[in-house]
Motif scaffolding. Structure first.
Motif, PDB file in Angstrom:
ATOM      1  N   SER A  29      22.660 -19.868  -6.823  1.00 46.85           N
ATOM      2  CA  SER A  29      21.231 -20.072  -7.078  1.00 46.85           C
ATOM      3  C   SER A  29      20.370 -19.444  -5.986  1.00 46.85           C
ATOM      4  N   THR A  30      20.740 -19.620  -4.719  1.00 46.41           N
ATOM      5  CA  THR A  30      19.940 -19.006  -3.657  1.00 46.41           C
ATOM      6  C   THR A  30      20.140 -17.494  -3.629  1.00 46.41           C
ATOM      7  N   GLY A  31      21.327 -17.030  -3.978  1.00 45.32           N
ATOM      8  CA  GLY A  31      21.578 -15.585  -4.032  1.00 45.32           C
ATOM      9  C   GLY A  31      20.707 -14.913  -5.082  1.00 45.32           C
ATOM     10  N   ILE A  32      20.598 -15.523  -6.251  1.00 51.45           N
ATOM     11  CA  ILE A  32      19.764 -14.966  -7.322  1.00 51.45           C
ATOM     12  C   ILE A  32      18.294 -14.953  -6.910  1.00 51.45           C
ATOM     13  N   VAL A  33      17.849 -16.045  -6.306  1.00 55.09           N
ATOM     14  CA  VAL A  33      16.463 -16.138  -5.834  1.00 55.09           C
ATOM     15  C   VAL A  33      16.179 -15.041  -4.800  1.00 55.09           C
ATOM     16  N   PHE A  54      16.707  -7.345   3.562  1.00 55.81           N
ATOM     17  CA  PHE A  54      17.728  -8.316   3.970  1.00 55.81           C
ATOM     18  C   PHE A  54      17.951  -9.377   2.892  1.00 55.81           C
ATOM     19  N   LEU A  55      16.898  -9.704   2.131  1.00 55.19           N
ATOM     20  CA  LEU A  55      17.040 -10.643   1.013  1.00 55.19           C
ATOM     21  C   LEU A  55      18.072 -10.145   0.007  1.00 55.19           C
ATOM     22  N   THR A  56      17.981  -8.876  -0.354  1.00 52.41           N
ATOM     23  CA  THR A  56      18.922  -8.299  -1.316  1.00 52.41           C
ATOM     24  C   THR A  56      20.340  -8.319  -0.765  1.00 52.41           C
ATOM     25  N   ILE A  57      20.490  -7.949   0.499  1.00 50.50           N
ATOM     26  CA  ILE A  57      21.815  -7.911   1.111  1.00 50.50           C
ATOM     27  C   ILE A  57      22.465  -9.293   1.110  1.00 50.50           C
ATOM     28  N   ILE A  58      21.749 -10.311   1.613  1.00 53.15           N
ATOM     29  CA  ILE A  58      22.381 -11.629   1.683  1.00 53.15           C
ATOM     30  C   ILE A  58      22.568 -12.243   0.301  1.00 53.15           C
ATOM     31  N   GLY A  59      21.673 -11.909  -0.640  1.00 55.33           N
ATOM     32  CA  GLY A  59      21.856 -12.393  -2.015  1.00 55.33           C
ATOM     33  C   GLY A  59      23.129 -11.834  -2.636  1.00 55.33           C
ATOM     34  N   ILE A  60      23.372 -10.553  -2.444  1.00 54.94           N
ATOM     35  CA  ILE A  60      24.597  -9.923  -2.971  1.00 54.94           C
ATOM     36  C   ILE A  60      25.824 -10.486  -2.269  1.00 54.94           C
ATOM     37  N   TRP A  61      25.751 -10.656  -0.938  1.00 55.17           N
ATOM     38  CA  TRP A  61      26.876 -11.241  -0.196  1.00 55.17           C
ATOM     39  C   TRP A  61      27.227 -12.621  -0.739  1.00 55.17           C
ATOM     40  N   LYS A  62      26.221 -13.421  -1.040  1.00 52.60           N
ATOM     41  CA  LYS A  62      26.472 -14.770  -1.558  1.00 52.60           C
ATOM     42  C   LYS A  62      27.186 -14.719  -2.909  1.00 52.60           C
ATOM     43  N   LEU A  63      26.705 -13.861  -3.809  1.00 54.24           N
ATOM     44  CA  LEU A  63      27.343 -13.767  -5.129  1.00 54.24           C
ATOM     45  C   LEU A  63      28.782 -13.271  -5.017  1.00 54.24           C
ATOM     46  N   LEU A  64      29.012 -12.261  -4.184  1.00 54.97           N
ATOM     47  CA  LEU A  64      30.371 -11.759  -3.982  1.00 54.97           C
ATOM     48  C   LEU A  64      31.267 -12.811  -3.331  1.00 54.97           C
ATOM     49  N   GLY A  65      30.708 -13.575  -2.408  1.00 55.66           N
ATOM     50  CA  GLY A  65      31.467 -14.638  -1.752  1.00 55.66           C
ATOM     51  C   GLY A  65      31.909 -15.713  -2.730  1.00 55.66           C
ATOM     52  N   VAL A  66      31.033 -16.085  -3.650  1.00 51.64           N
ATOM     53  CA  VAL A  66      31.397 -17.083  -4.665  1.00 51.64           C
ATOM     54  C   VAL A  66      32.535 -16.566  -5.532  1.00 51.64           C
ATOM     55  N   ILE A  67      32.454 -15.308  -5.933  1.00 53.24           N
ATOM     56  CA  ILE A  67      33.547 -14.721  -6.718  1.00 53.24           C
ATOM     57  C   ILE A  67      34.841 -14.781  -5.907  1.00 53.24           C
ATOM     58  N   GLY A  68      34.771 -14.418  -4.635  1.00 50.36           N
ATOM     59  CA  GLY A  68      35.951 -14.435  -3.786  1.00 50.36           C
ATOM     60  C   GLY A  68      36.570 -15.809  -3.644  1.00 50.36           C
ATOM     61  N   ILE A  69      35.754 -16.826  -3.558  1.00 47.38           N
ATOM     62  CA  ILE A  69      36.269 -18.186  -3.393  1.00 47.38           C
ATOM     63  C   ILE A  69      36.834 -18.735  -4.696  1.00 47.38           C
ATOM     64  N   LEU A  70      36.216 -18.413  -5.810  1.00 45.16           N
ATOM     65  CA  LEU A  70      36.633 -19.008  -7.076  1.00 45.16           C
ATOM     66  C   LEU A  70      37.787 -18.285  -7.771  1.00 45.16           C
ATOM     67  N   VAL A  71      37.905 -16.991  -7.579  1.00 46.82           N
ATOM     68  CA  VAL A  71      38.952 -16.238  -8.267  1.00 46.82           C
ATOM     69  C   VAL A  71      40.324 -16.678  -7.734  1.00 46.82           C
ATOM     70  N   PRO A  72      41.301 -16.851  -8.613  1.00 45.72           N
ATOM     71  CA  PRO A  72      42.634 -17.251  -8.152  1.00 45.72           C
ATOM     72  C   PRO A  72      43.287 -16.157  -7.295  1.00 45.72           C
ATOM     73  N   LYS A  73      44.228 -16.581  -6.473  1.00 48.97           N
ATOM     74  CA  LYS A  73      44.981 -15.686  -5.574  1.00 48.97           C
ATOM     75  C   LYS A  73      44.068 -15.127  -4.492  1.00 48.97           C
ATOM     76  N   PHE A  74      44.409 -14.000  -3.931  1.00 48.88           N
ATOM     77  CA  PHE A  74      43.642 -13.286  -2.909  1.00 48.88           C
ATOM     78  C   PHE A  74      43.218 -14.175  -1.726  1.00 48.88           C
ATOM     79  N   PRO A  75      44.168 -14.816  -1.045  1.00 49.07           N
ATOM     80  CA  PRO A  75      43.802 -15.724   0.054  1.00 49.07           C
ATOM     81  C   PRO A  75      43.061 -15.046   1.207  1.00 49.07           C
TER      82      PRO A  75
END
Length: 134
Positions: A29-33, A54-75
């Motif tokens: 939600s904060t990444g999209i905002v 910087f807003l765009t950069i951290i927003g994209i980092w947040k969305l990519l981070g969520v994908i990284g945490i939720l996707v199975p495997k890839f520790p």
């Protein structure tokens, strides 16, 4: 005699998923905002002295981070995502400290930092980076 655990594996798994889902929701939600450059975010970034890109950069980092945490495997990817969230949220907290913001401004980043630590600490073994012994 085995030492008694503070919480059961089942309870830890439930807490992990609740914390991880709340963390993910908060980051998405904060990444999209931030990517959308909503007026309040733009105003706050100007107050804090950061450039608008910087807003765009951290927003994209947040969305990519969520994908990284939720996707199975890839520790290893998960470790990087958790580290990124930790750095983003501690950076946000210290930025608010630096500009002498009111206490209410600390709530969001502090909550997301707490959820990051809980999610990282309680993540199941299959989501951890294992070190192989030779």
């Amino acid at each position: 005699m085995k030492p008694q655990k503070l919480i059961t594996d089942r309870t830890a798994k439930i807490i992990y998923w609740v914390a991880t889902l709340w963390l993910s929701l908060g980051m998405v939600s904060t990444g999209i905002v931030q990517i959308a450059h909503m007026d309040e975010e733009v105003r706050k970034m100007k107050e804090l002295g950061y450039p608008m890109y910087f807003l765009t950069i951290i927003g994209i980092w947040k969305l990519l981070g969520v994908i990284g945490i939720l996707v199975p495997k890839f520790p290893l990817l998960k470790e990087w995502a958790y580290a990124g969230f930790f750095f983003l949220m501690t950076g946000a907290i210290f930025t608010h400290l630096a500009v002498n913001d009111s206490a209410v401004e600390y709530f969001g980043p502090t909550l997301l930092l707490l959820l990051t630590v809980i999610s990282w600490y309680l993540r199941p073994a299959e989501r951890k980076l294992s070190i192989r012994k030779k």
